[in-house]
Design a protein around this motif. Structure first.
Motif, PDB file in Angstrom:
ATOM      1  N   UNK A  69       1.981 -15.582 -20.636  1.00  0.00           N
ATOM      2  CA  UNK A  69       2.021 -15.169 -19.227  1.00  0.00           C
ATOM      3  C   UNK A  69       2.607 -16.259 -18.336  1.00  0.00           C
ATOM      4  N   UNK A  70       2.211 -17.501 -18.565  1.00  0.00           N
ATOM      5  CA  UNK A  70       2.744 -18.606 -17.770  1.00  0.00           C
ATOM      6  C   UNK A  70       4.238 -18.752 -18.001  1.00  0.00           C
ATOM      7  N   UNK A  71       4.683 -18.531 -19.240  1.00  0.00           N
ATOM      8  CA  UNK A  71       6.100 -18.686 -19.583  1.00  0.00           C
ATOM      9  C   UNK A  71       6.961 -17.526 -19.084  1.00  0.00           C
ATOM     10  N   UNK A  72       6.313 -16.441 -18.657  1.00  0.00           N
ATOM     11  CA  UNK A  72       7.074 -15.259 -18.210  1.00  0.00           C
ATOM     12  C   UNK A  72       6.692 -14.860 -16.789  1.00  0.00           C
ATOM     13  N   UNK A  73       6.473 -15.863 -15.966  1.00  0.00           N
ATOM     14  CA  UNK A  73       6.149 -15.639 -14.555  1.00  0.00           C
ATOM     15  C   UNK A  73       7.420 -15.528 -13.727  1.00  0.00           C
ATOM     16  N   UNK A  74       7.381 -14.702 -12.696  1.00  0.00           N
ATOM     17  CA  UNK A  74       8.459 -14.624 -11.700  1.00  0.00           C
ATOM     18  C   UNK A  74       9.815 -14.276 -12.310  1.00  0.00           C
ATOM     19  N   UNK A  75       9.818 -13.378 -13.288  1.00  0.00           N
ATOM     20  CA  UNK A  75      11.079 -12.907 -13.858  1.00  0.00           C
ATOM     21  C   UNK A  75      11.656 -13.772 -14.953  1.00  0.00           C
ATOM     22  N   UNK A  76      10.990 -14.862 -15.304  1.00  0.00           N
ATOM     23  CA  UNK A  76      11.504 -15.769 -16.329  1.00  0.00           C
ATOM     24  C   UNK A  76      11.300 -15.158 -17.719  1.00  0.00           C
ATOM     25  N   UNK A  77      12.245 -15.417 -18.619  1.00  0.00           N
ATOM     26  CA  UNK A  77      12.107 -14.986 -20.011  1.00  0.00           C
ATOM     27  C   UNK A  77      12.148 -13.488 -20.205  1.00  0.00           C
ATOM     28  N   UNK A  78      12.962 -12.783 -19.417  1.00  0.00           N
ATOM     29  CA  UNK A  78      12.983 -11.325 -19.511  1.00  0.00           C
ATOM     30  C   UNK A  78      13.430 -10.823 -20.892  1.00  0.00           C
ATOM     31  N   UNK A 113       1.767  -5.896 -20.702  1.00  0.00           N
ATOM     32  CA  UNK A 113       1.900  -5.354 -19.348  1.00  0.00           C
ATOM     33  C   UNK A 113       2.998  -6.110 -18.619  1.00  0.00           C
ATOM     34  N   UNK A 114       3.786  -5.398 -17.842  1.00  0.00           N
ATOM     35  CA  UNK A 114       4.783  -6.015 -16.962  1.00  0.00           C
ATOM     36  C   UNK A 114       4.483  -5.566 -15.534  1.00  0.00           C
ATOM     37  N   UNK A 115       4.283  -6.519 -14.643  1.00  0.00           N
ATOM     38  CA  UNK A 115       4.011  -6.215 -13.245  1.00  0.00           C
ATOM     39  C   UNK A 115       5.281  -6.399 -12.421  1.00  0.00           C
ATOM     40  N   UNK A 116       5.562  -5.437 -11.553  1.00  0.00           N
ATOM     41  CA  UNK A 116       6.736  -5.504 -10.685  1.00  0.00           C
ATOM     42  C   UNK A 116       6.291  -5.294  -9.247  1.00  0.00           C
ATOM     43  N   UNK A 117       6.910  -6.020  -8.335  1.00  0.00           N
ATOM     44  CA  UNK A 117       6.565  -5.875  -6.925  1.00  0.00           C
ATOM     45  C   UNK A 117       7.340  -6.856  -6.081  1.00  0.00           C
ATOM     46  N   UNK A 118       7.343  -6.644  -4.781  1.00  0.00           N
ATOM     47  CA  UNK A 118       8.058  -7.543  -3.878  1.00  0.00           C
ATOM     48  C   UNK A 118       7.334  -8.881  -3.815  1.00  0.00           C
ATOM     49  N   UNK A 119       7.961  -9.850  -3.223  1.00  0.00           N
ATOM     50  CA  UNK A 119       7.385 -11.184  -3.110  1.00  0.00           C
ATOM     51  C   UNK A 119       6.047 -11.166  -2.386  1.00  0.00           C
ATOM     52  N   UNK A 120       5.080 -11.926  -2.900  1.00  0.00           N
ATOM     53  CA  UNK A 120       3.731 -12.074  -2.339  1.00  0.00           C
ATOM     54  C   UNK A 120       2.894 -10.803  -2.443  1.00  0.00           C
ATOM     55  N   UNK A 121       3.095 -10.057  -3.514  1.00  0.00           N
ATOM     56  CA  UNK A 121       2.259  -8.859  -3.728  1.00  0.00           C
ATOM     57  C   UNK A 121       1.231  -9.090  -4.834  1.00  0.00           C
ATOM     58  N   UNK A 150      -5.351 -11.308 -15.843  1.00  0.00           N
ATOM     59  CA  UNK A 150      -5.247 -10.434 -17.011  1.00  0.00           C
ATOM     60  C   UNK A 150      -5.054 -11.243 -18.289  1.00  0.00           C
ATOM     61  N   UNK A 151      -4.303 -12.337 -18.192  1.00  0.00           N
ATOM     62  CA  UNK A 151      -4.095 -13.189 -19.363  1.00  0.00           C
ATOM     63  C   UNK A 151      -5.414 -13.761 -19.855  1.00  0.00           C
ATOM     64  N   UNK A 152      -6.298 -14.115 -18.925  1.00  0.00           N
ATOM     65  CA  UNK A 152      -7.603 -14.627 -19.300  1.00  0.00           C
ATOM     66  C   UNK A 152      -8.467 -13.562 -19.963  1.00  0.00           C
ATOM     67  N   UNK A 153      -8.075 -12.318 -19.821  1.00  0.00           N
ATOM     68  CA  UNK A 153      -8.769 -11.231 -20.517  1.00  0.00           C
ATOM     69  C   UNK A 153      -8.081 -10.897 -21.839  1.00  0.00           C
ATOM     70  N   UNK A 154      -7.003 -11.631 -22.151  1.00  0.00           N
ATOM     71  CA  UNK A 154      -6.344 -11.445 -23.443  1.00  0.00           C
ATOM     72  C   UNK A 154      -5.076 -10.623 -23.425  1.00  0.00           C
ATOM     73  N   UNK A 155      -4.554 -10.296 -22.248  1.00  0.00           N
ATOM     74  CA  UNK A 155      -3.338  -9.501 -22.150  1.00  0.00           C
ATOM     75  C   UNK A 155      -2.117 -10.391 -21.934  1.00  0.00           C
ATOM     76  N   UNK A 156      -1.064 -10.123 -22.680  1.00  0.00           N
ATOM     77  CA  UNK A 156       0.208 -10.805 -22.446  1.00  0.00           C
ATOM     78  C   UNK A 156       0.905 -10.096 -21.287  1.00  0.00           C
ATOM     79  N   UNK A 157       1.153 -10.838 -20.214  1.00  0.00           N
ATOM     80  CA  UNK A 157       1.683 -10.223 -18.991  1.00  0.00           C
ATOM     81  C   UNK A 157       2.940 -10.949 -18.531  1.00  0.00           C
TER      82      UNK A 157
END
Length: 263
Positions: free
Chosen positions: A110-119, A127-135, A144-151
């Protein structure tokens, strides 16, 4: 967490909370006794080690501190429901089992794929989350990552279309996050203030922000992605809604999805 939930039932409850984790022995408990005495108040404890528990109850009684064993009722109910006796193993919930390492892997992903990195690796995500800036994409992803989901998450920008990969994903569930434009402007202004930047820019222009939100909503609708309005939701509430959607999709589509992760 239990104390926080209970305190929410009281108006204007101004309290100071102290937290002593991983107390697994009488020796460890003895090291924090001076701190307990220096910070008197209600003691909520989850100790299962008999010797440490007896020592804590003794200290609390000597110092007039009310002590509440918050796991007892739940443990007793589980013993009846499961038909077996609890083992009383201290720290067992923190064991480094397969689920633990899966959570670590999810956090790293999740940390490695934040803010569109590593698409290029988005297909590996749950899970992939999409939204405008600051949403709230990043904090929700980390929760979610702390619950075990790759996001993975991606900001939607009108002038910069997302990679085509976003529309071709098979395994991950794509979720759109939206919010009220007025609230978004306020959040963005506060963000700029913390960065000591000008607050009169297109980034916080009311009409521009409304257009951004409308652009994102059209994209969500065109692709049939589920949408969650985060305007009045906490991160925990947003994450809970996403986990519910994920579980529903797993039930509907069978083995394509790995399902809800254990806490």
């Amino acid at each position: 967490m239990l104390a926080k939930a209970a305190l929410a039932q009281f108006d204007d409850a101004d309290v100071v909370r102290h937290f002593w984790p991983m107390v697994r022995s009488k020796q460890h408990l003895d090291r924090i006794v001076p701190e307990l005495k220096a910070n008197p108040g209600l003691v909520l404890f989850t100790l299962v080690n008999a010797e440490a528990r007896e020592r804590l109850e003794e200290v609390c009684a000597q110092n007039g501190l009310p002590a509440v064993p918050i796991l007892d009722r739940v443990t007793e109910a589980l013993e009846k429901a499961l038909g077996q006796e609890a083992h009383g193993r201290p720290g067992k919930q923190h064991k480094m089992d397969q689920a633990y390492f899966e959570r670590v892997e999810a956090i790293q992903f999740t940390i490695a794929h934040d803010d569109g990195v590593g698409w290029e690796n988005w297909e590996e995500a749950d899970i992939v989350l999409a939204g405008v800036s600051r949403s709230s994409k990043t904090p929700t992803s980390i929760y979610l990552a702390n619950r075990g989901y790759k996001v993975a998450n991606i900001p939607l920008v009108v002038e910069s279309p997302p990679p085509e990969k976003l529309y071709q994903l098979k395994k991950p569930m794509v979720v759109g996050l939206t919010t009220a434009p007025e609230r978004l402007v306020q959040i963005r202004r506060n963000r700029l203030l913390t960065l000591n930047e000008k607050t009169e820019t297109a980034y916080v222009d009311n009409d521009r922000v409304k257009s951004e939100v409308a652009f994102a909503r059209r994209m969500f609708a065109d692709n049939g992605w589920p949408v969650i309005d985060v305007t009045r939701r906490s991160i925990e509430e947003t994450a809970a809604a996403i986990i519910r959607l994920y579980g529903e999709r797993k039930s509907r589509d069978g083995d394509l999805f790995e399902g809800v992760k254990a806490i």
